[in-house]
Scaffold this active site. Structure first.
Site, mmCIF file in Angstrom:
data_model
loop_
_atom_site.group_PDB
_atom_site.id
_atom_site.type_symbol
_atom_site.label_atom_id
_atom_site.label_comp_id
_atom_site.label_asym_id
_atom_site.label_seq_id
_atom_site.Cartn_x
_atom_site.Cartn_y
_atom_site.Cartn_z
ATOM 1 N N GLY A 42 0.836 -1.196 0.000
ATOM 2 C CA GLY A 42 0.000 0.000 0.000
ATOM 3 C C GLY A 42 0.859 1.230 0.000
ATOM 4 N N VAL B 212 3.948 -5.358 2.996
ATOM 5 C CA VAL B 212 3.716 -6.164 4.187
ATOM 6 C C VAL B 212 4.051 -7.615 3.880
ATOM 7 C CG1 VAL B 212 2.058 -6.789 5.975
ATOM 8 C CG2 VAL B 212 1.855 -4.583 4.826
ATOM 9 N N ASP C 142 -7.333 8.568 9.977
ATOM 10 C CA ASP C 142 -7.565 7.894 8.693
ATOM 11 C C ASP C 142 -8.366 6.617 8.914
ATOM 12 O OD1 ASP C 142 -7.467 7.595 5.946
ATOM 13 O OD2 ASP C 142 -5.602 6.459 5.985
#
Length: 501
Positions: free
Chosen positions: A21, A26, A134
């Site tokens: 992302g 990850v 967020d």
């Protein structure tokens, strides 16, 4: 360059990629020192040259690292490898809330359960002066056990860290001209570049709860500008247009979260969690609240007036019918922050045995007495007390205990100590017969809950879901409460009578 299986980051061995992302890549990795799998988020070396991105990544690790709550992702470690910083987190099994929402809107009960968990995680963060900024379905993860975890504090705003010399090095305000967050869930004050605090997260949670209940986003538009104008100027459509089963009390709560002016929203995530828990006590529904209901500041005076009126009526009734029941009295027995699941008196009538999860720790069973300020922990981890027999034996439920789900392995254990003796798996509730010899149980088999007494003999079966069971004082009947809010009385032959709907 993506890392391949077998590569090492410090002591960690990369096993497989999990995703990527805006904040990095990850990976699933192995920690050979503890023999556990972890998730590692790596900021690529090319990105680490961007001071702003690097600062945000470091802030994510700092923010999440000082939190210890079951609804916030655990951060184990941080480090750097060949110029690339990384953060080591707990490995979660399940899916994001966004993925789960792809299946359509949720039931009110499920949406409330998830919202309670999110608000409790936010409350823990806000109490550490951390604002997420967020919050969105992509940053919420639902584990296979049904626990909701808040992910990615990469945009978190660390307002103040008490006693931290490095706090001044962290950003405390959005840079001019930059809107932090994700459109559709961002608060009006963030769009206007005004200071954002915990109430901005409450606005985002309101938008998420709206989406869980309706299956549609609260704020939509064909362009960025349209979405911003909608957030600033317009209210979402009534939930009843897409979900007629939403209780008016729940809809009012959602709208309270989505007030344009932060002064008119819930002022703390803890207050929001409390109101959600009040709704959840009746399985995700609440008594209808008329649209002209009084504001919060009038609730206490009106409640006092109502109580006074009830007192007058009660006094008249007692005078008329000449029978006065004993007045109950209440004393506070626990003083820690957390959740109490169940509580039962022991045969002496003075000792209370209860299940509680304090300060983010797993649920345990405690004992305390009226007048005592302390509770004694029994040596029973991840356990919930179901019932106490007249002989002083506990019926307990073993397994991971949560607010939103109560099912596990039934066991019996002496109150004065000893090893639990397991009896039956997939038990929702249980109660001792008055003589303390046998147990009535609610046993979940496939999609149905079965009332069994003795264990193995089915007296009643329900697809609605059974929440609790109690013996009558004479032991000739059992009462159960079901997920549809009905109370049913059942005799030992299995004949059922609905007492209340």
């Amino acid at each position: 360059m993506p890392l391949s299986a077998g590569a090492r980051l410090g002591p960690y061995e990369i096993l497989a990629p999990l995703g990527a992302g805006g904040m990095g890549e990850v990976y699933r990795a192995k920690d050979p020192r503890l023999g556990r799998d972890v998730a590692i988020k790596v900021l690529p070396a090319s990105f680490s040259k961007d001071p702003d991105r690097l600062k945000r990544f470091e802030q994510e690790a700092r923010s999440a690292g000082i939190l210890n709550h079951p609804n916030v992702t655990i951060v184990y470690d941080v480090g750097q490898h060949d110029g690339a910083p990384y953060v080591v987190q707990e490995l979660l099994e399940g899916e994001t809330l966004r993925s789960e929402l792809s299946g359509g809107r949720f039931s009110s009960r499920k949406a409330i359960d998830y919202a309670i968990q999110i608000s409790q995680g936010l409350a823990a963060a806000h109490e550490k002066s951390i604002v997420h900024r967020d919050l969105k379905p992509e940053n919420l993860f639902v584990t296979r056990e049904g626990r909701v975890k808040i992910l990615d504090f990469g945009l978190a705003k660390l307002i103040h860290v008490e006693g931290s010399a490095s706090a001044s090095n962290l950003p405390t305000a959005t840079e001019p001209g930059i809107v932090m967050g994700t459109l559709g869930y961002i608060s009006p004050e963030q769009i206007k570049n005004d200071p954002a605090d915990g109430r901005s997260d409450i606005f985002a949670l309101g938008a998420i709860l709206y989406e869980m209940l309706s299956g549609q986003r609260a704020f939509r538009g064909d362009s960025t500008a349209e979405i911003m104008v909608t957030i600033l100027k317009e209210d979402p459509s009534d939930l009843s247009l897409t979900n007629q089963n939403v209780n008016p009390g729940l809809e009012r709560l959602v709208r309270h979260c989505l007030e344009k002016n932060p002064e008119r929203r819930f002022q703390s995530a803890r207050d929001l969690a409390y109101d959600l828990e009040t709704l959840s006590t009746v399985s995700g529904t609440a008594p209808a609240i008329p649209r002209g209901a009084p504001s919060r500041r009038w609730r206490k005076p009106l409640a006092a007036a109502a109580l006074l009126l009830l007192g007058v009526l009660a006094g008249w009734s007692l005078h008329t019918f000449g029978k006065k029941p004993p007045a109950p009295s209440y004393k506070r027995l626990t003083f820690r922050r957390g959740t109490v699941f169940t509580a039962r008196f022991t045969p002496d009538g003075q000792t209370v045995v209860y299940s509680g999860a304090w300060e983010g720790e797993p649920a345990r069973i405690f004992a305390t007495r009226a007048g005592s300020l302390e509770s004694r922990a029994l040596q029973l981890a991840d356990a919930r007390v179901l019932a106490v027999s007249q002989t002083g034996e506990l019926a307990i439920q073993l397994g991971r205990q949560t607010v939103w789900e109560s099912i596990g392995t039934l066991a019996r254990v002496p109150l004065d100590g000893g090893a639990p003796r397991e009896l039956l798996e997939n038990v929702v509730a249980a109660d001792w017969s008055p003589d303390g010899r046998e147990l009535a149980v609610v046993h979940r088999v496939d999609a149905n809950d079965r009332l069994e007494f003795p264990i193995g003999k089915i007296l009643y079966e329900s697809a609605e879901g059974i929440q609790s069971v109690r013996f009558s004082p004479r032991g000739d009947r059992l009462a159960i409460s079901q997920d549809d809010n009905s109370i049913v009385s059942i005799d030992l032959s299995g004949k059922a009578t609905v007492l209340s709907k």
